[in-house]
Design a protein around this motif. Structure first.
Motif, PDB file in Angstrom:
ATOM      1  N   THR A  68       0.833  -1.207   0.000  1.00  0.00           N
ATOM      2  CA  THR A  68       0.000   0.000   0.000  1.00  0.00           C
ATOM      3  C   THR A  68       0.866   1.254   0.000  1.00  0.00           C
ATOM      4  OG1 THR A  68      -0.207  -0.229   2.415  1.00  0.00           O
ATOM      5  CG2 THR A  68      -2.006  -1.075   1.065  1.00  0.00           C
ATOM      6  N   ASN A 127      -5.235  -0.805  -2.264  1.00  0.00           N
ATOM      7  CA  ASN A 127      -4.996   0.554  -2.761  1.00  0.00           C
ATOM      8  C   ASN A 127      -6.226   1.211  -3.385  1.00  0.00           C
ATOM      9  OD1 ASN A 127      -2.281   1.162  -2.028  1.00  0.00           O
ATOM     10  ND2 ASN A 127      -1.574  -0.321  -3.547  1.00  0.00           N
ATOM     11  N   SER A 131      -6.704   4.661  -1.183  1.00  0.00           N
ATOM     12  CA  SER A 131      -5.864   5.695  -1.784  1.00  0.00           C
ATOM     13  C   SER A 131      -6.604   6.409  -2.904  1.00  0.00           C
ATOM     14  CB  SER A 131      -4.575   5.073  -2.342  1.00  0.00           C
ATOM     15  OG  SER A 131      -4.826   4.436  -3.590  1.00  0.00           O
ATOM     16  N   LEU A 145      -1.803   7.301  -0.069  1.00  0.00           N
ATOM     17  CA  LEU A 145      -2.683   6.745   0.955  1.00  0.00           C
ATOM     18  C   LEU A 145      -3.499   7.894   1.549  1.00  0.00           C
ATOM     19  CD1 LEU A 145      -3.522   4.384   2.864  1.00  0.00           C
ATOM     20  CD2 LEU A 145      -1.503   4.933   4.254  1.00  0.00           C
ATOM     21  N   THR A 151      -8.911   0.826   8.160  1.00  0.00           N
ATOM     22  CA  THR A 151      -8.152   0.098   7.139  1.00  0.00           C
ATOM     23  C   THR A 151      -8.126  -1.393   7.457  1.00  0.00           C
ATOM     24  OG1 THR A 151      -6.749   2.060   6.985  1.00  0.00           O
ATOM     25  CG2 THR A 151      -6.008   0.100   5.808  1.00  0.00           C
TER      26      THR A 151
END
Length: 568
Positions: free
Chosen positions: A486, A526, A530, A535, A551
């Motif tokens: 990530t 991701n 993001s 992020l 998360t």
């Protein structure tokens, strides 16, 4: 240690007052000049007892040859192989006239050519390949301790035991030794001579380590050679009275349970002179180990070792401890009892390495680049893992992103194990994969790669390491699952986030290709956490890289999809 007592000892020995009786005696008693049993109460009296122990060893093994007027070592370098931070040479050298010894010599790379390193003598188990066993080339990857110590910066020498490896054609019938054991001890002592002659070795910081055959030969060599400051034995001993290798038919055929010790390549006198009877032997294992005191001794003795009975080890350690107490050196005696069979498991090895480091006052620093061993958290977590085993269906293998997750709470399951280590790299994952096997999981989620990028480890190396992990897990029937790396937030301080995230994108392309090639499931967070470049702040804590609870919940949802698909 009281100098007057030592002078008193020297006078007594010079008068020839050391006698020996071929009867098993109490470790805390010795024979005086009249042959009477006396209690060991002083250091000088212990030294008398120690001399009697060494004499008892020679009665079984034959006399240790004198080292006067020996020829030069005449070291020949036969080939070399580059390792991680070291070069491994195959060498041959002269132990005595017409007595060549073959060995691996591991030489760490140095920035400062004046620097001296600690050194270790590494002795292999009963394996036809000999020294290659301790280079992790044999049937058990847990026995690559020579290679692992070299990676930690130790100079290491690993000789072939007579009859093994490049010495497979050794003729025990025509040599000058009463036993193969004494021949091996003499070779080992000459290995220490070789180490002490090297300009890159600190001659006051040398130890010995071995497993099984190598484990008891480490003990024997350590008893005779006081230059060895630390002795590590894995599955190398129990009291002779408690020994049994499980072969009842052979025991009946040869007339006693000590038959395996009496082979030509070991100690034939155990049968020829002592009738395979432990009661007739002039020395016991606890006495031999006590002869190492006050120098350091570490024993790894698994609870399920069928050869070297664990209860015999514990009884022996109790008596050995009394001698270390007498010599005010209790801190130099340590035993661990891993939950395994006849093996040197990962957790026990790392405890042994930390013990060696402590005794020799050594602090590992990689010469260049980065090693997983540079991470101080690594050994601490590995010790924790070694104490927390038991079957778990699901394992999470990764770095700090994994470690920070409370996986039982996140998943609502108790059949999960967190094997995350902060700052770990994929090379570290490989080196601790055995720890995953101990848990006997059905599935393993692999998360890693970002620390490799941060340490400037090449993308090809990362992908190669992940491939090895996938293949190794599958070889044990474990389902591997990969995670993409990530991104960082735009406020991450330790790297340029935009530049670093571009490198993450390139790595993720390669991870995706690897997953396709290996046909493994892949988790990619991701798109959810993001904006395609960085992020998002809501999914990261203040440091800009680690996850918020939100998360972990998203990660959990992706994990559940895979668990359901695999009926887990």
């Amino acid at each position: 240690m009281n100098i007057k007592r030592l002078l008193f000892l020297a006078i007594l020995i010079s008068w020839g007052s050391v006698l020996w009786s071929q009867e098993n005696g109490n470790l805390l008693t010795y024979k005086d000049a009249s042959g009477n049993e006396r209690p060991v109460r002083t250091i000088a009296e212990w030294q008398l007892k120690r001399a009697q122990i060494l004499k008892g060893m020679e009665l079984i093994m034959g006399d240790l040859p004198a080292r006067d007027n020996l020829p030069p070592l005449e070291i020949r370098y036969l080939d070399s192989v580059a390792g991680i931070g070291y070069t491994r040479f195959t060498i041959s050298f002269t132990a005595a006239k017409d007595e060549p010894v073959t060995a691996f010599l591991y030489v760490p790379h140095r920035k400062n050519m004046q620097e001296k390193r600690p050194a270790m003598l590494a002795l292999h188990e009963t394996d036809p390949i000999g020294k290659r066993s301790v280079d992790a080339q044999g049937r058990n990857i847990n026995l690559g301790y020579a290679k692992e110590l070299a990676e930690r910066g130790y100079v290491v020498i690993a000789p072939d035991y007579p009859g093994f490896g490049d010495a497979k054609d050794y003729d025990f019938r025509t040599d000058r030794y009463e036993s193969g054991t004494m021949k091996a001890i003499f070779n080992n002592i000459r290995c220490v001579d070789l180490l002490q002659e090297r300009a890159d070795v600190d001659s006051d910081k040398i130890g010995v380590i071995g497993h099984s055959l190598g484990g008891h030969n480490a003990i024997f060599t350590g008893a005779f050679d006081e230059r060895l400051k630390v002795v590590v034995s894995s599955c190398g001993w129990t009291l002779f009275h408690d020994y049994f290798n499980g072969d009842s038919a052979a025991m009946r055929k040869y007339g006693g349970k000590l038959w395996a010790w009496a082979q030509e390549r070991y100690m034939p006198r155990i049968k020829e002179k002592y009738d395979l009877d432990p009661d007739k032997l002039p020395v016991e294992f606890d006495e031999i180990i006590a002869a190492i005191a006050p120098r350091a001794f570490f024993s790894s003795s698994p609870v399920n070792d069928a050869n070297f009975n664990n209860s015999g080890v514990k009884k022996g350690m109790d008596s050995i401890a009394k001698i270390y107490e007498l010599l005010e050196a209790s801190q130099n005696l340590k035993a661990v009892y891993p939950d395994s069979k006849h093996d040197f498991p990962f957790g026990a090895r790392w405890q042994a390495y930390r013990f060696i480091d402590s005794v020799l006052n050594y602090h590992f620093r990689p010469i260049y680049g980065y090693s997983f061993l540079s991470n101080y958290k690594y050994l601490e977590r590995m010790e924790f893992f070694s104490l927390n085993r038991g079957q778990k269906d699901i394992v999470f293998l990764g770095n700090s992103l994994t470690e920070r997750g409370d996986w039982e709470k996140i998943t609502g399951r108790t059949d999960v194990s967190n094997r995350g280590i902060g700052s770990d790299i994929t090379e570290g994952f490989i080196n601790r994969i055995q720890d995953v096997f101990y848990l006997k999981p059905r599935i393993c989620f692999i998360e890693g790669g970002v620390n490799d990028l941060g340490r400037q480890i090449a993308q090809d190396t990362i992908i190669r390491n992940l491939g090895i992990i996938i293949d190794t897990l599958r070889s044990e029937g474990i389902i591997p699952v990969l995670n993409m790396v990530t991104y960082l937030t735009d406020y991450y301080k330790w790297h340029q986030p935009a530049e670093f995230n571009q490198r993450i994108k390139e790595l993720n392309k390669a991870i995706k290709a690897l997953a396709k090639k290996k046909k493994v499931r892949l988790i990619n967070l991701n798109p959810m956490i993001s904006d395609g470049k960085f992020l998002l702040e809501k999914y990261a804590i203040a440091d800009g890289i680690h996850y918020t609870d939100a998360t972990y919940q998203l990660w959990r949802d992706e994990i559940f999809k895979i668990l359901v698909k695999n009926r887990l």
